[in-house]
Design a protein around this motif. Sequence first.
Motif, PDB file in Angstrom:
ATOM      1  N   GLU A  37       2.257  -6.726   3.152  1.00  0.00           N
ATOM      2  CA  GLU A  37       2.494  -6.705   4.466  1.00  0.00           C
ATOM      3  C   GLU A  37       2.004  -7.912   5.651  1.00  0.00           C
ATOM      4  OE1 GLU A  37       1.562  -3.437   5.911  1.00  0.00           O
ATOM      5  OE2 GLU A  37      -0.928  -2.883   5.322  1.00  0.00           O
ATOM      6  N   ASP A  50       5.662   1.268   7.361  1.00  0.00           N
ATOM      7  CA  ASP A  50       4.887   0.835   6.605  1.00  0.00           C
ATOM      8  C   ASP A  50       3.904   1.972   6.001  1.00  0.00           C
ATOM      9  OD1 ASP A  50       2.043   0.247   7.074  1.00  0.00           O
ATOM     10  OD2 ASP A  50       1.503   0.487   8.919  1.00  0.00           O
ATOM     11  N   HIS A  74       0.655  -1.291   0.065  1.00  0.00           N
ATOM     12  CA  HIS A  74       0.061  -0.226   0.010  1.00  0.00           C
ATOM     13  C   HIS A  74       1.101   1.445   0.124  1.00  0.00           C
ATOM     14  CE1 HIS A  74       0.166   0.984   4.122  1.00  0.00           C
ATOM     15  NE2 HIS A  74       0.372  -0.280   4.580  1.00  0.00           N
ATOM     16  N   GLU A 126      -5.312   1.230   2.566  1.00  0.00           N
ATOM     17  CA  GLU A 126      -5.364  -0.089   3.571  1.00  0.00           C
ATOM     18  C   GLU A 126      -5.257   0.881   4.682  1.00  0.00           C
ATOM     19  OE1 GLU A 126      -3.458  -3.121   5.514  1.00  0.00           O
ATOM     20  OE2 GLU A 126      -2.607  -1.358   5.719  1.00  0.00           O
ATOM     21  N   GLU A 127      -4.586   1.988   5.223  1.00  0.00           N
ATOM     22  CA  GLU A 127      -4.145   2.250   6.189  1.00  0.00           C
ATOM     23  C   GLU A 127      -6.165   3.219   6.776  1.00  0.00           C
ATOM     24  OE1 GLU A 127      -2.671   2.191   8.318  1.00  0.00           O
ATOM     25  OE2 GLU A 127      -0.922   2.180   6.782  1.00  0.00           O
TER      26      GLU A 127
HETATM   27 ZN   LIG Z   1       1.048  -1.631   6.538  1.00  0.00          ZN
END
Ligand SMILES: [Zn+2]
Length: 440
Positions: A174, A112, A80, A146-147
């Motif tokens: 991930e 991330d 992402h 994605e978050e």
């Molecule tokens: Zn992530």
Amino acid sequence: MQTPAVATTLATLIRFAPVNHGGGRSDGERAIAEWIADQLRAAGWAPLLLHRAGGRDRLNVVLRVPGADRSLPGLLVHAHTDVVPVEPDQWTVPPFEGLVRAGYVYGRGAMDMLGTVAVLVETLVAWGRDGTRPRRDVLFCFVADEEDAGHWGAEWLVGEHPELFEGIEVAIGEEGGMGELMPHRDGSTRRVYTIQAGERGTQHIALTARGDSGHGSRPTGDDAITRLLHALVRISDHEWPLAVGDVVRGQYEGLAAALGFTVDITDEASMLALVDHLGPLAGPMRWTIRPSATPTVVQAGYKMNVVPGQASAQVDVRCPPGTVDLVDATLHELIGDGVEWHYLVNGAPLASPTSGPWWQAMCATIMAHDPAAVVVPGCMGGGTDAKAFATLGITTYGFTPAPPDASGRFAAGYHGSDERYPVASLVGAQTMMRHFLATV
Ligand SMILES: [Zn+2]
């Protein structure tokens, strides 16, 4: 020392600051997606740029690289491009400048998961340059959102464009495969790589209690707030049974064997002794052995002396593989009559095989670069985009391999402050990912 290309690429990605604020509010992934697509085009690839109607700033980049043997099942690699917000005063460095300093790349998203995006972009650029082709088709998806809920990213892609995923058998994304130095009971250390082979299910539920509104000086004992609170207390106090499936069992037994412990998966105390020994290195292990239900939002009332007619709450429920029906039935029982509830999100748990050729290929990549490695499966306490791809029948793993930094630097700051990725680990990640994608 010259900054390696993959670190420079990560620094560039961080500067786009593609912050996802949640609840549909986002600074957008358009600029970062266009930059990625430009790099791929310059290397001779023809990526697709896709977005959901009304979301021109929420771009997704998709590229399918044909394998040498197109009869083999394909591999999906997803990452992402959005990042979570920052609290700037908690940081000692500017969060969006992509600072490369003291052996780290600093910035929101370094871990991330823009580091992995950088690794994948660099891999594709190198393949374009040197003509390397994978054995099987590899589908690269750089996704938005994605978050938050993936409505503009993975979830939308699988719903709207399932044809892109034809022939894909396995996905990697991930977050797993990062080597960590873990303490053995005898004081020595082991190099442990945890490949995520499972995720607890995500069940987000909303509760609403209704009752008569009235004057705060005349309690009835059966108003909306009181009924809601009783339900929430029953949920919070519930002792969920142990539910240890193959993945979590493999993790506990693998770590125990590597670190000098013995665990019995029917005996919680023996498992928690290992968790306590590991401290923060245990990650979500304390929570993945059973379902959990956590009230996170409560809303009711608007004036001190008025009993409101409605009270509502949200509860974050997570369930290990094999417990979906049990959790549903238990919630019905705990909440009871008098409080309405429904699922806001109902994502099934995931459990992928921890043996067989795909698993062996991931282990072989790690062992080829780190012969002293111990590889164990892991289970995510929460969830990732893997859940969306799994709805297409794709087997998913969290696998973005990277070696620990030899001089003791360590990755830090996931969703926190001073997020950073050791440059040496990032360079190792590049080597490992290229090895895996070319040989799997
Ligand atoms: Zn992530």
